[in-house]
Write a protein that holds these residues in place. Structure first.
Motif, short mmCIF file in Angstrom:
data_model
loop_
_atom_site.label_atom_id
_atom_site.label_comp_id
_atom_site.label_asym_id
_atom_site.label_seq_id
_atom_site.Cartn_x
_atom_site.Cartn_y
_atom_site.Cartn_z
N ALA A 26 5.16 2.10 9.40
CA ALA A 26 5.54 0.99 8.79
C ALA A 26 4.42 -0.21 8.31
O ALA A 26 4.37 -0.49 7.20
CB ALA A 26 6.68 0.39 9.45
N ILE A 27 3.60 -0.23 9.56
CA ILE A 27 2.57 -1.02 9.45
C ILE A 27 1.37 -0.51 8.18
O ILE A 27 1.17 -1.22 7.40
CB ILE A 27 1.80 -1.33 10.45
N TYR A 62 0.43 -2.26 4.40
CA TYR A 62 -0.96 -2.58 3.95
C TYR A 62 -1.17 -1.75 2.82
O TYR A 62 -1.79 -2.17 1.64
CB TYR A 62 -2.02 -2.04 5.00
N SER A 63 -0.74 -0.36 2.69
CA SER A 63 -1.13 0.52 1.28
C SER A 63 -0.31 -0.35 0.14
O SER A 63 -0.41 -0.10 -1.00
CB SER A 63 -0.39 1.92 1.56
N ASN A 64 0.91 -0.96 0.58
CA ASN A 64 1.77 -1.50 -0.63
C ASN A 64 1.12 -3.01 -1.22
O ASN A 64 1.84 -3.52 -2.26
CB ASN A 64 3.30 -1.70 -0.26
N THR A 65 0.09 -3.31 -0.38
CA THR A 65 -0.41 -4.54 -0.88
C THR A 65 -1.90 -4.53 -1.14
O THR A 65 -2.66 -5.29 -0.87
CB THR A 65 -0.35 -5.83 0.27
N GLY A 66 -2.32 -3.23 -1.56
CA GLY A 66 -3.64 -3.11 -2.15
C GLY A 66 -4.62 -2.64 -1.29
O GLY A 66 -5.71 -2.28 -1.60
N GLN A 88 -8.79 -5.34 -0.55
CA GLN A 88 -7.75 -5.23 -1.31
C GLN A 88 -8.06 -4.69 -2.86
O GLN A 88 -8.91 -5.42 -3.51
CB GLN A 88 -7.03 -6.33 -1.53
N PHE A 89 -7.40 -3.77 -3.41
CA PHE A 89 -7.69 -3.16 -4.70
C PHE A 89 -6.66 -3.57 -5.68
O PHE A 89 -5.39 -3.63 -5.32
CB PHE A 89 -7.52 -1.52 -4.62
N ARG A 90 -6.90 -3.88 -6.81
CA ARG A 90 -5.96 -3.95 -7.97
C ARG A 90 -6.00 -2.81 -8.98
O ARG A 90 -7.16 -2.17 -9.03
CB ARG A 90 -6.48 -5.32 -8.72
N VAL A 114 -1.88 -6.10 -7.93
CA VAL A 114 -2.08 -5.33 -6.71
C VAL A 114 -1.81 -4.02 -6.76
O VAL A 114 -0.65 -3.67 -7.06
CB VAL A 114 -1.87 -6.33 -5.58
N MET A 115 -2.68 -2.80 -6.06
CA MET A 115 -2.04 -1.76 -6.08
C MET A 115 -0.99 -1.55 -5.16
O MET A 115 -1.36 -1.86 -4.09
CB MET A 115 -3.26 -0.59 -5.72
N ASN A 116 0.04 -0.84 -5.52
CA ASN A 116 1.13 -0.73 -4.88
C ASN A 116 1.57 0.77 -4.67
O ASN A 116 2.03 1.30 -5.55
CB ASN A 116 2.47 -1.57 -5.24
N THR A 117 1.45 1.63 -3.40
CA THR A 117 1.74 2.82 -3.54
C THR A 117 3.29 3.15 -3.64
O THR A 117 3.71 3.84 -4.39
CB THR A 117 1.04 3.47 -2.21
#
Length: 790
Positions: free
Chosen positions: A331-332, A336-340, A369-371, A399-402
């Motif tokens: 979950a953690i 992070y992956s959903n916020t770039g 953090q990636f966009r 922001v990249m959101n997986t």
């Protein structure tokens, strides 16, 4: 003339003992090479040897470089032996290179193959990169690798005693032929799996946990799970480790399995009659049971510790359960992956304390953090880019959101306009310096245009012919346009519809529908129902996220309806109704299924309220709410993709202004889309004795409430075929009847579904069994239909 020689023997012995290093006379270093002779070559040219040795006439002689080049030449597997002699001559030295070439593999043959074929071995050679190709220099080491691989392939099939021996023949001095003699032996099945040292769980519990290896029996033999495969057995041991760790035994150790072959009948003369079996013993050190102590987070800067700690579910009893840790860490990581933070690393570490208590420290390395810089599309030759982009939950510059990317792929899959490549849907081009990522979505156009001329038979329509045109991607704009005409023995349909999913380029839709329907069917033998409707509808919808939609539909149509039957005296009894229906329908739908027509995962639920008459006018007044919910549970794949599906439908209708309900507005069940096996609208209200309840005109009475339940086990057979095992249940309730399961109608059976793209829907061949027959049932054991189950 004196000769200083340098001999390097690089054969098989040198591979085992190492290459001896012979010092070169340094007195020749720097002397000019005046002459070079190459001796012993047969297939190699002198120029090839000198090229790899780096020797040239007129160049100064470098002993160290020559030594390196000799080793390089050996690495190319061209030679078995080489000697370099140095002779002084006037103004320099003469070099004499003597080589013994490595013979090439002329052919390789296999004798005794039955359970394997040459293509299986060729695939294994390519997979493990074993260098035994014909025409290449032969290598004894590679031949021994191939021997072990062949025996391992047999072991995977249960032939643990198979042997692969080879011999090398010399048809010429430069060529070799290899002959493999295969003795497959007998298939050895698992006779017993025993565990030593286990006290927490019994052997039966541990054996049940093992999914890929079972003791030999009728079912395990049919499913080929009684064959010992070390890799699959290790996966089963991982499963056993997990059940211990889920219970708090974090230090459990699974020892190396002891595998023995024993003869069940050792006195038999031949090996086949001995019935040899594998006996496997697995030692286990369970260790102590631990409790979970404090949980702390380290390295987090973007998110607070309290927020991250909420991702961990508090374990019951305080035991150190692995799923609590795994789910929390996942979950953690997802946050992070959903916020770039694409390269965020979340690592759990245990710190042991006294009394078998372990504190959990979560070390977070957030990274940059990636966009999203660019989103490119490949394969949409017809559909416009904006039609695809507007359905996605990610956009350029954000922001990249997986999770958003996964939801976007699911949404495109639902639309069926642009079919995303299942094997390689997205490629990523990440620029760490600028902290941006470019995405490329790959796919192909979906076949969403249907032009159909034909006919068929269905329960509602009877024998019919039809012509239909429908596209869900009109002019590549994602708009839906349809026109159809159908003429049949029981029903005539004429329909024209058009809808725009993104009206004014906003997440809203509009559409209209004009229809005419003529229906002539029956409820009971001798009782006929005739209905003639003509009207239209206008719909406005609003997208609520990627998968939610709310809509309002206003429809108005004129209806002529009649029912007729012959009574006991032989007189014809008729009921004729002419009415105008003005209705407002409000609905909300949430759809996360992975396909529209034949889903295997996800869910769909809807809530609708229909309001007729009142301030809208017309001659019919009622309010009718309905709720439906469907859920698909993928089952772990065991060769065939399998899913379990549940569907529920509840409905209620209430008249307004004290007016009675028209019979066609009441609820009935039955048909291939509700309770399979029963004919269309042939389930009505029944009393406690199971007898049909009739209305004032002597017709079967429809209900003001319904309950419908469907359960399916779906097995994807491959290609267009799916097998379905199902059970349906449902009941129609009278006006004064409360919800109960008395005389609930239940059917069970099987379906074969065949997806036919030209029809845009699956063909269904249905077998049904009536679990609790009642008087006056209209039931069909075999049915045929086109379309989804529910």
């Amino acid at each position: 003339m004196p000769r200083r020689s340098w001999r390097v023997a690089l054969g098989l012995t040198c591979l085992l003992l190492g290459v001896s290093r012979v010092a070169l006379a340094q007195s020749f270093a720097g002397e000019t090479v005046q002459e070079i002779r190459v001796e012993g070559t047969q297939t190699l040219t002198d120029e090839t040897v000198l090229f790899y040795l780096g020797l040239e006439i007129g160049a100064p002689f470098n002993p160290s470089a020559a030594n390196d080049h000799i080793h390089d030449l050996w690495d190319r597997r061209m030679i078995d032996d080489i000697r370099l002699d140095v002779e002084p001559v006037s103004d320099g030295v003469r070099l004499v290179v003597t080589v013994r070439e490595r013979p090439v593999l002329r052919s390789i043959e296999y004798q005794g193959l039955k359970r394997l074929n040459k293509s299986d071995i060729s695939d294994k050679i390519a997979q493990e990169r074993i260098r035994v190709r014909e025409g290449d220099p032969i290598s004894m080491g590679e031949l021994f690798r191939l021997k072990r691989s062949i025996e391992a392939m047999y072991a995977e099939k249960g032939f643990r005693l198979a042997e692969a021996d080879f011999r090398v023949e010399e048809p010429s001095t430069t060529e070799r032929r290899v002959l493999f003699d295969i003795d497959e032996g007998d298939k050895v099945r698992v006779g017993d799996i025993d565990f030593e040292g286990n006290t927490v769980y019994r052997d039966l519990r541990l054996q049940y946990t093992m999914k890929k290896t079972k003791e030999s029996g009728l079912i395990s033999k049919i499913r080929k799970k009684d064959l010992y495969n070390p890799a699959k057995f290790e996966e089963d041991l991982d499963g056993i480790r997990q059940i211990y760790r889920k219970a708090g035994y974090k230090n459990v150790v699974m020892g190396e399995p002891i595998v023995e072959v024993r003869a069940m009948k050792p006195g038999a003369q031949n090996t086949k009659e001995q019935k040899r079996r594998l006996f496997i013993t697995v030692p286990i050190e369970e260790g102590d049971r631990w409790k979970l102590g404090e949980i702390t987070i380290e390295g987090n800067e973007t998110f607070g510790e309290e927020f991250l700690l909420r991702q961990f579910e508090k374990p019951r009893g305080g035991w150190l359960r692995s799923e609590v840790i795994d789910e929390g860490v996942e979950a953690i990581s997802e946050i992070y992956s959903n916020t770039g933070h694409l390269f965020a690393d979340v690592t759990p570490t245990m710190i042991e304390r006294e009394d078998q208590i372990a504190d959990l420290v979560i070390k977070v390395t957030e990274g940059d953090q990636f966009r999203i810089r660019r989103i490119e599309l490949e394969g949409n030759t017809k559909t416009r880019d904006k039609v695809i982009r507007r359905e996605m939950g990610i956009q350029e510059g954000l922001v990249m959101n997986t999770a958003g990317l996964r939801n976007s792929l699911l949404r495109l899959q639902q639309m069926e306009i642009f079919q995303v490549d299942e094997n390689d849907p997205v490629s990523f081009d990440i620029d760490k310096e600028s902290q941006t990522v470019d995405l490329t979505l790959r796919g192909e156009e979906g076949e969403r245009t249907e032009l159909l001329f034909g006919g068929g038979f269905s329960e509602v329509d009877g024998l019919f012919g039809q012509v239909q045109f429908r596209t869900r991607n009109f002019l590549g704009r994602g708009e839906t346009f349809g026109a159809s005409a159908q003429i049949g023995a029981r029903q005539n349909l004429f329909d024209l519809s058009y809808s725009v999913p993104w009206f004014l380029d906003r997440p809203q839709s509009i559409g209209f529908n004009i229809f005419k329907r003529e229906l002539n069917t029956s409820l009971l033998t001798g009782q006929n129902v005739v209905q003639d409707n003509f009207g239209g509808a206008v719909t406005y919808g609003r997208n609520l996220g990627l998968f939610g939609n709310a809509s309002v539909t206003f429809s108005r149509f004129d209806s002529k309806e009649s029912r007729s039957e012959f009574n006991a005296q032989g007189d014809l009894v008729e009921q004729n109704l002419d009415r105008t229906v003005a209705m407002l329908r409000v609905s909300y739908i949430k759809d996360r299924r992975n396909a529209r027509l034949q889903p295997t995962a996800g869910y769909r639920y809807s809530f609708t309220v229909e309001y007729a008459g009142g301030v809208l006018g017309g001659t019919t007044n009622f309010v009718r709410p309905q709720v439906t919910a469907s859920k698909y549970f993928p089952v772990k794949r065991t060769g065939l993709q399998t899913s379990f599906a549940l569907n529920t439908r509840l409905g209620l209708i209430e008249p307004l202004q004290g007016e009675p309900l028209f019979f066609n507005d009441r609820f009935y069940l039955g048909g291939e889309n509700s309770i399979r096996g029963f004919q269309f609208r042939s389930i009505w209200v029944r009393d406690q004795n199971g007898d049909s309840v009739l209305d004032d005109f002597g017709f079967p009475l429809g209900g003001d409430k319904i309950m419908q339940l469907n359960a399916e086990m779906i097995v994807v057979l491959g290609g267009p075929f799916r097998a379905v095992l199902y059970s349906d249940a449902g009941k129609v309730y009278g006006d004064d009847e409360s919800l109960n399961i008395t005389n609930i109608r239940v059917t069970a059976g099987a379906e074969l579904q065949v997806n036919v793209p030209i029809l845009g829907a699956p063909l269904r061949f249905i077998y049904a069994y009536n679990v609790n027959p009642l008087p006056d049932d209209r039931f069909e054991t075999f049915q045929f239909s086109i379309g989804p189950s529910f």
